[in-house]
Design a protein around this motif. Structure first.
Motif, PDB file in Angstrom:
ATOM      1  N   TRP A 122      -0.461  -5.262  -9.409  1.00  0.00           N
ATOM      2  CA  TRP A 122      -1.881  -5.470  -8.733  1.00  0.00           C
ATOM      3  C   TRP A 122      -1.771  -5.741  -7.228  1.00  0.00           C
ATOM      4  N   ARG A 123      -1.090  -6.700  -6.982  1.00  0.00           N
ATOM      5  CA  ARG A 123      -0.987  -6.974  -5.403  1.00  0.00           C
ATOM      6  C   ARG A 123      -0.271  -6.044  -4.778  1.00  0.00           C
ATOM      7  N   ARG A 124       0.626  -5.149  -5.358  1.00  0.00           N
ATOM      8  CA  ARG A 124       1.269  -4.022  -4.503  1.00  0.00           C
ATOM      9  C   ARG A 124       0.020  -2.993  -4.200  1.00  0.00           C
ATOM     10  N   ILE A 125      -0.676  -2.889  -5.186  1.00  0.00           N
ATOM     11  CA  ILE A 125      -1.730  -1.689  -5.076  1.00  0.00           C
ATOM     12  C   ILE A 125      -2.744  -2.358  -3.806  1.00  0.00           C
ATOM     13  N   VAL A 126      -3.143  -3.658  -4.085  1.00  0.00           N
ATOM     14  CA  VAL A 126      -3.919  -3.986  -2.864  1.00  0.00           C
ATOM     15  C   VAL A 126      -3.225  -4.076  -1.439  1.00  0.00           C
ATOM     16  N   ASP A 127      -2.031  -4.120  -1.451  1.00  0.00           N
ATOM     17  CA  ASP A 127      -1.120  -4.456  -0.450  1.00  0.00           C
ATOM     18  C   ASP A 127      -1.131  -2.976   0.281  1.00  0.00           C
ATOM     19  N   VAL A 128      -0.775  -2.004  -0.355  1.00  0.00           N
ATOM     20  CA  VAL A 128      -0.742  -0.584   0.150  1.00  0.00           C
ATOM     21  C   VAL A 128      -2.038   0.070   0.749  1.00  0.00           C
ATOM     22  N   ASN A 129      -3.069  -0.189  -0.191  1.00  0.00           N
ATOM     23  CA  ASN A 129      -4.320   0.139   0.210  1.00  0.00           C
ATOM     24  C   ASN A 129      -5.227  -0.628   1.377  1.00  0.00           C
ATOM     25  N   LEU A 130      -5.251  -1.837   0.978  1.00  0.00           N
ATOM     26  CA  LEU A 130      -5.948  -2.500   1.901  1.00  0.00           C
ATOM     27  C   LEU A 130      -5.101  -3.353   3.086  1.00  0.00           C
ATOM     28  N   GLY A 170     -12.550  -3.280  -0.409  1.00  0.00           N
ATOM     29  CA  GLY A 170     -11.933  -3.912   0.778  1.00  0.00           C
ATOM     30  C   GLY A 170     -11.815  -3.093   2.018  1.00  0.00           C
ATOM     31  N   VAL A 171     -11.552  -1.874   1.906  1.00  0.00           N
ATOM     32  CA  VAL A 171     -11.346  -0.702   3.104  1.00  0.00           C
ATOM     33  C   VAL A 171     -12.554  -0.532   3.590  1.00  0.00           C
ATOM     34  N   LEU A 172     -13.592  -0.346   2.668  1.00  0.00           N
ATOM     35  CA  LEU A 172     -15.059   0.020   3.117  1.00  0.00           C
ATOM     36  C   LEU A 172     -15.563  -1.167   3.997  1.00  0.00           C
ATOM     37  N   ALA A 173     -15.225  -2.462   3.548  1.00  0.00           N
ATOM     38  CA  ALA A 173     -15.839  -3.497   4.248  1.00  0.00           C
ATOM     39  C   ALA A 173     -15.121  -3.677   5.551  1.00  0.00           C
TER      40      ALA A 173
END
Length: 244
Positions: A103-111, A157-160
């Protein structure tokens, strides 16, 4: 796509772009399209590429990103555009079944990756008094996709981040915008079942997937001199699927 109305053309001669995730999928199409328009493009990706202007960069590693930014400026003399296309969807499963590390890896890469790239390139753009940042988000960030909580949260998060940074830089000559595509026809679809892909098509009022070139065309407009009063904005690319 209809060719009846002609396509926009852009002259990006002398412009230097950085495209993350540029080795495949949407990122690779963005690289090719910007080069067709005359830009010099630095490709940042984890994959090794037979490309003289490619850097092996892990966007989750701030030191790696900052080194690459310095090397691009040293080679080309400037950075004009940054396109954040590096992404990682991860598995689809209920939130309570997710491995927390995944879960954290996905957030780390994308955001976090998008933050790292913006942090590294903004000083160069600010010093030049001009620039464009385009963040490739997802419709999942607006609507929330079931069984994709990490990806949906990261893209939201990317949108914000886009809206916040765009407002911060609104008087500097740097425009920051995001694109929120629905499902796009890329090699990653081969990892999904035909039934799942068909479900995504069925959700589209246009009854088809998007194409990478359609994303690249929008990136080119957002980087161009034709885009002058749009910043901190989100542009849907969903075949009519987006509802707000």
């Amino acid at each position: 796509m209809s060719e009846n109305y002609g396509r926009a053309s852009y002259d990006f001669a002398n412009a230097v772009a950085v495209v993350t995730g540029g080795a495949s999928g949407i990122g690779a199409e963005v690289v090719a399209h910007l080069r067709r328009c005359g830009a010099r493009v630095a490709v940042w990706d984890m994959a090794a590429l037979a490309d003289d202007d490619a850097w092996k960069v892990d966007v989750t590693d701030l030191d790696s990103v900052e080194r690459a930014a310095q090397e691009v400026v040293k080679r080309f003399g400037r950075i004009d555009f940054a396109v954040n296309s590096a992404g990682f969807a991860g598995p689809t499963m209920p939130l309570d079944a997710y491995d927390p590390l995944m879960w954290r890896r996905i957030v780390d890469v994308n955001l976090v990756g998008t933050f790292n790239v913006c942090r590294a390139v903004v000083p160069h753009l600010r010093a030049a008094g001009a620039g464009r940042i385009v963040n490739i988000a997802s419709l999942a960030g607006k609507e929330g996709t079931p069984n994709a909580s990490a990806y949906s949260a990261a893209k939201a998060g990317v949108l914000a981040l886009t809206k916040s940074l765009g407002k911060e830089l609104a008087t500097t000559g740097i425009l920051v915008n995001a694109i929120a595509p629905a499902a796009v026809h890329t090699p990653i679809l081969a990892q999904m079942s035909p039934a799942h892909v068909q479900t995504m098509i069925d959700k589209s009022p246009m009854q088809r997937l998007g194409e990478s070139i359609e994303v690249a065309e929008m990136v080119a407009w957002l980087c161009s001199g034709s885009c002058t009063f749009n910043t901190a904005s989100v542009f849907d690319l969903s075949g009519g699927r987006a509802t707000y």
